[in-house]
Enzyme design. Structure first.
Site, mmCIF file in Angstrom:
data_model
loop_
_atom_site.group_PDB
_atom_site.id
_atom_site.type_symbol
_atom_site.label_atom_id
_atom_site.label_comp_id
_atom_site.label_asym_id
_atom_site.label_seq_id
_atom_site.Cartn_x
_atom_site.Cartn_y
_atom_site.Cartn_z
ATOM 1 N N VAL A 86 -11.015 2.858 -3.550
ATOM 2 C CA VAL A 86 -11.250 2.493 -4.967
ATOM 3 C C VAL A 86 -11.941 1.185 -5.158
ATOM 4 O O VAL A 86 -12.112 0.461 -4.754
ATOM 5 C CB VAL A 86 -9.176 1.965 -4.777
ATOM 6 C CG1 VAL A 86 -8.802 1.202 -6.120
ATOM 7 C CG2 VAL A 86 -7.959 3.261 -4.753
ATOM 8 N N ASP B 221 1.026 -0.692 -0.243
ATOM 9 C CA ASP B 221 0.173 0.071 -0.083
ATOM 10 C C ASP B 221 0.437 1.250 -0.006
ATOM 11 O O ASP B 221 1.970 1.535 0.884
ATOM 12 C CB ASP B 221 -0.611 0.004 1.455
ATOM 13 C CG ASP B 221 -1.304 1.033 1.598
ATOM 14 O OD1 ASP B 221 -3.355 0.807 0.565
ATOM 15 O OD2 ASP B 221 -1.607 1.999 0.610
ATOM 16 N N HIS C 214 -6.811 -5.291 2.074
ATOM 17 C CA HIS C 214 -5.523 -5.356 3.042
ATOM 18 C C HIS C 214 -5.337 -6.312 4.261
ATOM 19 O O HIS C 214 -5.688 -7.078 4.588
ATOM 20 C CB HIS C 214 -6.046 -4.424 3.030
ATOM 21 C CG HIS C 214 -6.937 -3.105 2.883
ATOM 22 N ND1 HIS C 214 -6.030 -1.664 2.546
ATOM 23 C CD2 HIS C 214 -8.451 -2.641 3.111
ATOM 24 C CE1 HIS C 214 -6.540 -1.481 2.245
ATOM 25 N NE2 HIS C 214 -7.807 -1.423 2.058
ATOM 26 N N HIS D 38 -10.187 -5.450 -3.137
ATOM 27 C CA HIS D 38 -8.543 -6.150 -2.633
ATOM 28 C C HIS D 38 -9.280 -6.099 -1.568
ATOM 29 O O HIS D 38 -9.469 -5.399 -0.300
ATOM 30 C CB HIS D 38 -7.783 -4.976 -3.204
ATOM 31 C CG HIS D 38 -8.791 -3.011 -2.398
ATOM 32 N ND1 HIS D 38 -9.680 -2.643 -3.010
ATOM 33 C CD2 HIS D 38 -7.777 -2.312 -1.008
ATOM 34 C CE1 HIS D 38 -10.072 -1.542 -2.030
ATOM 35 N NE2 HIS D 38 -9.265 -1.227 -1.228
HETATM 36 P P1 5GP Z 1 -9.194 1.564 0.307
HETATM 37 O O1 5GP Z 1 -10.167 2.945 0.624
HETATM 38 O O2 5GP Z 1 -10.390 1.528 -0.928
HETATM 39 O O3 5GP Z 1 -10.365 -0.149 1.389
HETATM 40 O O4 5GP Z 1 -8.141 1.120 0.367
HETATM 41 C C1 5GP Z 1 -7.814 2.123 -1.123
HETATM 42 C C2 5GP Z 1 -5.942 1.804 -1.027
HETATM 43 O O5 5GP Z 1 -5.620 1.663 -2.447
HETATM 44 C C3 5GP Z 1 -5.645 2.675 0.391
HETATM 45 O O6 5GP Z 1 -4.701 2.068 1.456
HETATM 46 C C4 5GP Z 1 -3.991 3.748 -0.380
HETATM 47 O O7 5GP Z 1 -3.786 4.103 0.680
HETATM 48 C C5 5GP Z 1 -3.947 2.425 -1.425
HETATM 49 N N1 5GP Z 1 -3.301 3.197 -2.669
HETATM 50 C C6 5GP Z 1 -4.440 4.035 -3.655
HETATM 51 N N2 5GP Z 1 -3.937 4.910 -4.156
HETATM 52 C C7 5GP Z 1 -2.540 3.769 -4.341
HETATM 53 C C8 5GP Z 1 -1.647 3.304 -5.356
HETATM 54 O O8 5GP Z 1 -1.501 4.358 -6.586
HETATM 55 N N3 5GP Z 1 -0.473 2.725 -5.207
HETATM 56 C C9 5GP Z 1 -0.471 2.050 -4.242
HETATM 57 N N4 5GP Z 1 0.463 0.730 -3.864
HETATM 58 N N5 5GP Z 1 -1.883 2.053 -3.009
HETATM 59 C C10 5GP Z 1 -2.769 3.016 -3.642
#
Ligand code: 5GP
Length: 114
Positions: free
Chosen positions: A96, A28, A102, A100
Protein backbone atom coordinates in the site's frame (compact mmCIF):
# COMPACT_ATOMS: atom_id res chain seq x y z
CA UNK A 1 -6.95 7.87 -3.10
CA UNK A 2 -5.16 5.08 -1.20
CA UNK A 3 -7.07 2.38 0.65
CA UNK A 4 -5.80 3.90 3.90
CA UNK A 5 -7.12 7.35 2.95
CA UNK A 6 -10.50 5.69 2.44
CA UNK A 7 -10.28 4.11 5.89
CA UNK A 8 -9.31 7.49 7.40
CA UNK A 9 -12.32 9.04 5.61
CA UNK A 10 -14.53 6.24 7.01
CA UNK A 11 -15.46 5.12 3.48
CA UNK A 12 -14.16 1.64 4.35
CA UNK A 13 -14.67 0.11 7.80
CA UNK A 14 -11.76 -0.83 10.02
CA UNK A 15 -11.23 -1.92 13.62
CA UNK A 16 -9.86 1.39 14.92
CA UNK A 17 -7.96 1.49 18.21
CA UNK A 18 -6.70 5.07 18.22
CA UNK A 19 -7.27 8.32 16.36
CA UNK A 20 -5.87 11.79 16.77
CA UNK A 21 -5.39 14.79 14.53
CA UNK A 22 -2.32 13.28 12.84
CA UNK A 23 -2.77 9.53 12.65
CA UNK A 24 -5.07 6.52 12.78
CA UNK A 25 -4.32 3.09 14.29
CA UNK A 26 -6.36 0.08 13.21
CA UNK A 27 -6.07 -3.70 13.00
CA UNK A 28 -4.54 -5.22 9.87
CA UNK A 29 -7.16 -7.08 7.81
CA UNK A 30 -4.73 -10.00 7.29
CA UNK A 31 -2.95 -10.31 10.65
CA UNK A 32 0.49 -11.91 10.73
CA UNK A 33 0.52 -12.15 14.54
CA UNK A 34 -2.11 -12.17 17.31
CA UNK A 35 -1.65 -8.39 17.49
CA UNK A 36 -1.11 -6.74 14.11
CA UNK A 37 -1.85 -3.03 13.95
CA UNK A 38 -1.20 -0.39 11.31
CA UNK A 39 -0.18 3.10 12.39
CA UNK A 40 -1.03 5.43 9.53
CA UNK A 41 -0.40 9.16 9.18
CA UNK A 42 -3.41 11.13 7.98
CA UNK A 43 -1.40 13.19 5.45
CA UNK A 44 -0.36 11.05 2.51
CA UNK A 45 3.35 10.25 2.53
CA UNK A 46 3.80 7.39 0.03
CA UNK A 47 6.80 5.83 1.79
CA UNK A 48 9.68 6.62 4.12
CA UNK A 49 12.01 7.17 1.17
CA UNK A 50 9.79 10.05 0.04
CA UNK A 51 9.34 11.71 3.42
CA UNK A 52 10.54 15.31 3.69
CA UNK A 53 12.21 17.28 6.47
CA UNK A 54 8.85 18.88 7.29
CA UNK A 55 7.51 15.38 8.07
CA UNK A 56 9.98 14.96 10.94
CA UNK A 57 7.53 15.71 13.76
CA UNK A 58 4.83 13.56 12.17
CA UNK A 59 7.19 10.59 11.81
CA UNK A 60 8.19 10.94 15.45
CA UNK A 61 4.54 11.11 16.43
CA UNK A 62 3.90 7.76 14.72
CA UNK A 63 6.59 6.06 16.83
CA UNK A 64 5.37 7.64 20.05
CA UNK A 65 1.84 6.56 19.17
CA UNK A 66 3.07 2.99 18.62
CA UNK A 67 4.52 2.96 22.14
CA UNK A 68 1.37 4.49 23.61
CA UNK A 69 -0.94 1.97 21.96
CA UNK A 70 1.38 -0.89 22.96
CA UNK A 71 1.17 0.31 26.56
CA UNK A 72 -2.62 0.43 26.35
CA UNK A 73 -2.65 -3.15 25.04
CA UNK A 74 -0.34 -4.34 27.84
CA UNK A 75 2.43 -5.43 25.50
CA UNK A 76 4.90 -2.64 26.24
CA UNK A 77 7.31 -4.60 28.41
CA UNK A 78 10.67 -6.23 27.87
CA UNK A 79 9.09 -9.67 28.38
CA UNK A 80 6.06 -9.23 26.10
CA UNK A 81 7.58 -6.89 23.55
CA UNK A 82 6.48 -5.94 20.08
CA UNK A 83 8.01 -5.28 16.67
CA UNK A 84 7.60 -2.26 14.41
CA UNK A 85 8.06 -2.75 10.66
CA UNK A 86 8.01 -0.32 7.75
CA UNK A 87 8.07 -1.84 4.28
CA UNK A 88 9.47 0.45 1.59
CA UNK A 89 9.28 -0.38 -2.11
CA UNK A 90 8.51 -3.63 -3.87
CA UNK A 91 11.49 -5.63 -2.60
CA UNK A 92 10.83 -4.22 0.84
CA UNK A 93 7.37 -5.78 0.82
CA UNK A 94 5.35 -2.60 0.36
CA UNK A 95 1.81 -3.22 -0.95
CA UNK A 96 0.00 0.00 0.00
CA UNK A 97 1.69 3.24 -1.15
CA UNK A 98 0.72 5.15 1.99
CA UNK A 99 3.39 5.12 4.70
CA UNK A 100 2.43 2.94 7.65
CA UNK A 101 4.10 1.25 10.60
CA UNK A 102 3.17 -2.35 11.32
CA UNK A 103 3.01 -3.18 15.03
CA UNK A 104 3.31 -6.94 15.56
CA UNK A 105 3.08 -8.77 18.87
CA UNK A 106 1.59 -11.71 20.70
CA UNK A 107 3.95 -14.42 19.50
CA UNK A 108 7.74 -14.87 19.33
CA UNK A 109 8.99 -13.06 16.23
CA UNK A 110 11.91 -14.63 14.39
CA UNK A 111 15.04 -12.71 13.47
CA UNK A 112 16.15 -12.11 10.79
CA UNK A 113 12.76 -11.55 9.17
CA UNK A 114 12.05 -13.22 5.83
P1 5GP B 1 2.51 -3.28 3.30
O1 5GP B 1 2.73 -4.59 2.62
O2 5GP B 1 2.19 -2.17 2.33
O3 5GP B 1 3.61 -2.91 4.26
O4 5GP B 1 1.26 -3.49 4.24
C1 5GP B 1 -0.05 -3.26 3.84
C2 5GP B 1 -0.92 -3.91 4.87
O5 5GP B 1 -2.23 -3.39 4.74
C3 5GP B 1 -1.04 -5.43 4.73
O6 5GP B 1 -0.59 -6.06 5.92
C4 5GP B 1 -2.52 -5.67 4.47
O7 5GP B 1 -3.01 -6.82 5.09
C5 5GP B 1 -3.14 -4.40 5.02
N1 5GP B 1 -4.39 -4.01 4.37
C6 5GP B 1 -4.59 -3.92 3.04
N2 5GP B 1 -5.85 -3.52 2.77
C7 5GP B 1 -6.46 -3.36 3.99
C8 5GP B 1 -7.77 -2.95 4.38
O8 5GP B 1 -8.64 -2.66 3.57
N3 5GP B 1 -8.02 -2.90 5.71
C9 5GP B 1 -7.06 -3.21 6.65
N4 5GP B 1 -7.44 -3.11 7.93
N5 5GP B 1 -5.82 -3.59 6.30
C10 5GP B 1 -5.52 -3.66 4.99
Amino acid sequence: MTIFQRIIAREIPADILHEDDRCLVFRDINPQAPVHLLIVPKPLIPRVGEANPEDEALLGHLLLTAGKVATELGINSTTEGFRLVINNGRSGGEAVPHLHIHLLAGRPLAWPPG
